[in-house]
Design a protein around this motif. Sequence first.
Motif, PDB file in Angstrom:
ATOM      1  N   THR A 190      -8.128  15.340  -1.443  1.00 46.92           N
ATOM      2  CA  THR A 190      -8.278  14.075  -2.136  1.00 46.92           C
ATOM      3  C   THR A 190      -7.136  13.134  -1.734  1.00 46.92           C
ATOM      4  OG1 THR A 190      -9.412  15.071  -4.019  1.00 46.92           O
ATOM      5  CG2 THR A 190      -8.385  12.928  -4.379  1.00 46.92           C
ATOM      6  N   LEU A 191      -7.501  12.072  -1.057  1.00 43.82           N
ATOM      7  CA  LEU A 191      -6.517  11.040  -0.711  1.00 43.82           C
ATOM      8  C   LEU A 191      -6.277  10.186  -1.950  1.00 43.82           C
ATOM      9  CD1 LEU A 191      -4.871   9.336   1.389  1.00 43.82           C
ATOM     10  CD2 LEU A 191      -6.960   8.019   1.735  1.00 43.82           C
ATOM     11  N   ALA A 192      -5.013   9.992  -2.302  1.00 45.06           N
ATOM     12  CA  ALA A 192      -4.642   9.176  -3.452  1.00 45.06           C
ATOM     13  C   ALA A 192      -3.674   8.093  -3.006  1.00 45.06           C
ATOM     14  CB  ALA A 192      -4.006  10.036  -4.539  1.00 45.06           C
ATOM     15  N   PHE A 193      -3.940   6.859  -3.432  1.00 42.98           N
ATOM     16  CA  PHE A 193      -3.043   5.757  -3.069  1.00 42.98           C
ATOM     17  C   PHE A 193      -3.098   4.680  -4.134  1.00 42.98           C
ATOM     18  CE2 PHE A 193      -7.170   4.722  -1.269  1.00 42.98           C
ATOM     19  CZ  PHE A 193      -7.325   3.378  -1.503  1.00 42.98           C
ATOM     20  N   SER A 240      -9.512 -12.272   0.636  1.00 44.15           N
ATOM     21  CA  SER A 240      -9.321 -10.824   0.747  1.00 44.15           C
ATOM     22  C   SER A 240      -8.020 -10.523   1.482  1.00 44.15           C
ATOM     23  CB  SER A 240     -10.499 -10.177   1.470  1.00 44.15           C
ATOM     24  OG  SER A 240     -10.584 -10.664   2.791  1.00 44.15           O
ATOM     25  N   ILE A 241      -7.495  -9.329   1.227  1.00 43.32           N
ATOM     26  CA  ILE A 241      -6.256  -8.855   1.845  1.00 43.32           C
ATOM     27  C   ILE A 241      -6.540  -7.492   2.453  1.00 43.32           C
ATOM     28  CG2 ILE A 241      -3.867  -8.132   1.412  1.00 43.32           C
ATOM     29  CD1 ILE A 241      -3.818 -10.090  -0.939  1.00 43.32           C
ATOM     30  N   THR A 242      -6.003  -7.226   3.620  1.00 44.01           N
ATOM     31  CA  THR A 242      -6.119  -5.913   4.235  1.00 44.01           C
ATOM     32  C   THR A 242      -4.732  -5.374   4.527  1.00 44.01           C
ATOM     33  OG1 THR A 242      -8.230  -6.499   5.278  1.00 44.01           O
ATOM     34  CG2 THR A 242      -7.092  -4.558   6.122  1.00 44.01           C
ATOM     35  N   LEU A 243      -4.380  -4.267   3.868  1.00 41.39           N
ATOM     36  CA  LEU A 243      -3.111  -3.591   4.105  1.00 41.39           C
ATOM     37  C   LEU A 243      -3.379  -2.309   4.879  1.00 41.39           C
ATOM     38  CD1 LEU A 243      -1.457  -3.973   0.575  1.00 41.39           C
ATOM     39  CD2 LEU A 243      -1.215  -5.471   2.573  1.00 41.39           C
ATOM     40  N   GLY A 244      -2.466  -1.936   5.769  1.00 36.59           N
ATOM     41  CA  GLY A 244      -2.646  -0.740   6.577  1.00 36.59           C
ATOM     42  C   GLY A 244      -1.408   0.123   6.586  1.00 36.59           C
ATOM     43  N   THR A 245      -1.605   1.423   6.713  1.00 36.80           N
ATOM     44  CA  THR A 245      -0.478   2.344   6.849  1.00 36.80           C
ATOM     45  C   THR A 245      -0.910   3.549   7.670  1.00 36.80           C
ATOM     46  OG1 THR A 245       1.282   3.491   5.627  1.00 36.80           O
ATOM     47  CG2 THR A 245      -0.950   3.726   4.781  1.00 36.80           C
ATOM     48  N   ASP A 246       0.071   4.226   8.263  1.00 33.74           N
ATOM     49  CA  ASP A 246      -0.204   5.378   9.122  1.00 33.74           C
ATOM     50  C   ASP A 246      -0.175   6.675   8.325  1.00 33.74           C
ATOM     51  OD1 ASP A 246      -0.430   3.888  11.497  1.00 33.74           O
ATOM     52  OD2 ASP A 246       1.740   3.807  11.701  1.00 33.74           O
ATOM     53  N   ILE A 247      -0.974   7.632   8.774  1.00 31.44           N
ATOM     54  CA  ILE A 247      -1.016   8.965   8.193  1.00 31.44           C
ATOM     55  C   ILE A 247      -0.956   9.977   9.336  1.00 31.44           C
ATOM     56  CG2 ILE A 247      -2.555  10.652   7.106  1.00 31.44           C
ATOM     57  CD1 ILE A 247      -3.425   8.532   5.167  1.00 31.44           C
ATOM     58  N   SER A 248      -0.060  10.954   9.211  1.00 30.48           N
ATOM     59  CA  SER A 248       0.070  12.010  10.224  1.00 30.48           C
ATOM     60  C   SER A 248      -0.629  13.268   9.738  1.00 30.48           C
ATOM     61  CB  SER A 248       1.550  12.309  10.503  1.00 30.48           C
ATOM     62  OG  SER A 248       2.194  11.182  11.069  1.00 30.48           O
ATOM     63  N   LEU A 282       0.853  -1.189   0.000  1.00 29.98           N
ATOM     64  CA  LEU A 282       0.000   0.000   0.000  1.00 29.98           C
ATOM     65  C   LEU A 282       0.889   1.240   0.000  1.00 29.98           C
ATOM     66  CD1 LEU A 282      -2.696   1.519   0.367  1.00 29.98           C
ATOM     67  CD2 LEU A 282      -2.536   1.040   2.819  1.00 29.98           C
ATOM     68  N   LYS A 283       0.697   2.107  -0.997  1.00 24.98           N
ATOM     69  CA  LYS A 283       1.499   3.331  -1.107  1.00 24.98           C
ATOM     70  C   LYS A 283       0.585   4.547  -1.190  1.00 24.98           C
ATOM     71  CE  LYS A 283       4.965   5.740  -3.922  1.00 24.98           C
ATOM     72  NZ  LYS A 283       5.774   5.698  -5.158  1.00 24.98           N
ATOM     73  N   VAL A 284       0.709   5.455  -0.222  1.00 27.37           N
ATOM     74  CA  VAL A 284      -0.038   6.714  -0.227  1.00 27.37           C
ATOM     75  C   VAL A 284       0.753   7.735  -1.032  1.00 27.37           C
ATOM     76  CG1 VAL A 284      -0.942   8.583   1.193  1.00 27.37           C
ATOM     77  CG2 VAL A 284      -1.142   6.217   1.972  1.00 27.37           C
ATOM     78  N   LEU A 285       0.080   8.461  -1.933  1.00 27.49           N
ATOM     79  CA  LEU A 285       0.762   9.404  -2.822  1.00 27.49           C
ATOM     80  C   LEU A 285       0.776  10.826  -2.294  1.00 27.49           C
ATOM     81  CD1 LEU A 285      -0.616   8.105  -6.269  1.00 27.49           C
ATOM     82  CD2 LEU A 285       1.433   7.385  -5.013  1.00 27.49           C
ATOM     83  N   ASN A 286      -0.047  11.146  -1.309  1.00 28.18           N
ATOM     84  CA  ASN A 286      -0.061  12.498  -0.736  1.00 28.18           C
ATOM     85  C   ASN A 286       1.161  12.715   0.149  1.00 28.18           C
ATOM     86  OD1 ASN A 286      -2.859  11.304  -1.044  1.00 28.18           O
ATOM     87  ND2 ASN A 286      -3.393  13.476  -0.906  1.00 28.18           N
TER      88      ASN A 286
END
Length: 322
Positions: free
Chosen positions: A73-76, A148-156, A59-63
């Motif tokens: 707009t959150l983009a990933f 199914s797969i669940t990926l997680g990541t943190d956002i500050s 999982l890669k967040v682009l913001n």
Amino acid sequence: MKTVTKLGVFAGALVVVFSNAYMVGQALGYSPAGPTAAAAAAEEDGPAGLMISQESLTLKVLNDTFPAGAQQTLAFQILERDGKPLQRFTPQHDKLLHLIVARRDLSHFQHVHPNLGPDGTWRIPLTFPEAGEYKIFADFMPAWGIHSITLGTDISVSGDYRPRPLPPVSSTATVEDYTVTMSGRPVPGQSSRLTLHLAKNGTPVTDLEPYLAAYGHLVALRDGDLAYIHVHPDGTPGDGKTKPGPEIVFFTEVPSFGAYRMFLDFQHQGVVRTAAFTVNVDGPNPPPHGLTPEQFEAAKAKNLNGGSGSGQTGESGHGHGG
């Protein structure tokens, strides 16, 4: 490599794996007719949502930045091993991907559904109401997947972060004119029946509307690490036996004892609402490696009495807590 050769190497690897597992079991005195392989596999997989990368997907967040209180707009993307965005997904409950957004202190929760662009980028307008640490969970199934797969990541989210205490434990939640009452008790490592009863202004709700192919969706997040559990109800709308309220039945399995925040999404009179509960789950935790409680206790006693472990305080080693 020829197919026959590949099969031979694979079979040899299986012999090594199962031989090692057998020797470990024998060293601890376990009978081969013990717990199932499925139980052991579940324990090794662990709770969902704790990893940013799993099964060759990341999982890669682009913001770069996230301001508090302003819509953005959150983009990933979900990247495959070669770095290219995954573009083919299998729908689950009417959507290609379910996105859960939660603040680390569990004071904020959203269940939303982004749109997939032709370049493999998911986008959705989001507002993070307050500063703090958030976690997003992408729950999906690749077109080639078997589950199914669940990926997680943190956002500050920048700003003055003031964490809030977890709300007190309660079996009743109120959202607008609705009261939701939970009965049942989750047990670590076991499928547990939870029944949620809905009423509006004291009158039982008997005309719930299907939302994402179900009368309700339940998400549980463990306090501390936000281990993720997404549960769909027993039965589906239109199956001839599932009533549209006032009760929604879930069978859920929590991974451990501790405090959880549970969020129920339901739709009534055209509006989706979320009721939130704090639930305290009592132990003990399920034994590791698919062992029975009796086998686990025997292994611990053997180690403490001079078995395969030293049993001495202060020495490093590897173990599991019950």
